[in-house]
Design an enzyme around this catalytic site. Sequence first.
Site, PDB file in Angstrom:
ATOM      1  N   MET A   1       0.839  -1.184   0.000  1.00 61.73           N
ATOM      2  CA  MET A   1       0.000   0.000   0.000  1.00 61.73           C
ATOM      3  C   MET A   1       0.882   1.246   0.000  1.00 61.73           C
ATOM      4  SD  MET A   1      -2.855  -1.465  -0.120  1.00 61.73           S
ATOM      5  CE  MET A   1      -3.695  -2.967   0.323  1.00 61.73           C
ATOM      6  N   CYS A   2       0.317   2.393  -0.281  1.00 64.93           N
ATOM      7  CA  CYS A   2       1.126   3.608  -0.428  1.00 64.93           C
ATOM      8  C   CYS A   2       0.313   4.837  -0.044  1.00 64.93           C
ATOM      9  CB  CYS A   2       1.602   3.782  -1.870  1.00 64.93           C
ATOM     10  SG  CYS A   2       2.347   2.320  -2.618  1.00 64.93           S
ATOM     11  N   THR A   3       1.030   5.941   0.134  1.00 64.78           N
ATOM     12  CA  THR A   3       0.417   7.245   0.382  1.00 64.78           C
ATOM     13  C   THR A   3       1.090   8.263  -0.523  1.00 64.78           C
ATOM     14  OG1 THR A   3       0.042   6.655   2.708  1.00 64.78           O
ATOM     15  CG2 THR A   3      -0.095   8.994   2.126  1.00 64.78           C
ATOM     16  N   THR A  19       4.990   7.520  -0.589  1.00 65.55           N
ATOM     17  CA  THR A  19       5.639   6.347  -0.022  1.00 65.55           C
ATOM     18  C   THR A  19       5.346   5.173  -0.943  1.00 65.55           C
ATOM     19  OG1 THR A  19       3.726   5.614   1.291  1.00 65.55           O
ATOM     20  CG2 THR A  19       5.233   7.202   2.328  1.00 65.55           C
ATOM     21  N   ARG A 225      -4.593   6.640   6.816  1.00 63.76           N
ATOM     22  CA  ARG A 225      -3.463   7.359   6.247  1.00 63.76           C
ATOM     23  C   ARG A 225      -3.923   8.555   5.428  1.00 63.76           C
ATOM     24  NH1 ARG A 225      -1.526   4.276   2.609  1.00 63.76           N
ATOM     25  NH2 ARG A 225      -2.597   2.303   3.006  1.00 63.76           N
TER      26      ARG A 225
END
Length: 327
Positions: A1-3, A19, A225
């Site tokens: 997963m990412c932001t 990220t 997030r």
Amino acid sequence: MCTSLTYENSQGDHFLARTMDFAFELGGQPVFMPRNQKIQGDAGAFTTKYGFIGAGRNLSHYMFVDGVNEFGLGVAALYFPQYAQYQKTAPADKLGLAPHDVTAWALGNAKSVADLRELVHHIQILDVPVALLGLTTPLHFIFSDRTGDTAVLEATSEDLRLIDDPVGVMTNAPQLSWHLQNLSTYGTMQAAERPLHDYMGFSLKTQGPGTGALGLPGDYTSPSRFVRTVYNKHYSLPTSGTPATLNLLQHLLDSVTIPKGVKLKADGKSDYTQYRGYANLDDRTYFMEPYDNQELQGIHLTDEMLNDWDTPVEYPLDHQAHVKYMN
């Protein structure tokens, strides 16, 4: 997963940061892709017109997950599990692309987000796996440019269109519209301390600064997030200049960076932040910050590279942690 998030500093310079959170070791590094390339993508060949720099890897052909091109268009691909819907075939009048080839196509063919709004009508994202993972990657994409225009592409049907992103933040599933609606749950939060009320004659003692953010979610799920990044981006003090802005972006990503071991998948593997990427869209510079070395490592997209270089160039990352002693 990412932001991911966008940012405009007090000088009017625009940035896109992200990220890269994944359990499988992707092994990406900065790669320069010259102008006018023919890329043999996994759903078929496509051509590019513009040069760009980003996080990539050569796996039969170069694949990119984020970057910035010569016109200051920034792109980042993020995981979108259970919601991405791809087609089996493309109409004769559209270019078929594998999901993992969309970033390179966009960086190589669009000058701006406005440009992309038209170009996406001429492509179709197909259900084509990436050999490295053995599966079709469910992705959605955030785009931003030097005007601050920011939009998201979510392939939830065969009709592709860009969706405006008014907060300049994207994480993972569900869709952007859900995340934006979910913000209303936290709409009363503030940076300032909240005053306390007496209860039945009992005087409450304050817990100090920070009470305005009571209820801000602190876990690593995609909704949490998203909310945390919007809150921190909104209330952080403005910066000027590239070094100060990059420093702020590092701090903003700190709140969503995942250390190894604290987020485990069902198979026991650790989903962690393998690197953080930063693009200065105005001066066409791309930085990577690997997990094991928090020093920013940047490549500036120069006119010489764009005008004279005709083959891709890889820039190996320094993974050695650096410590500065004061005596």
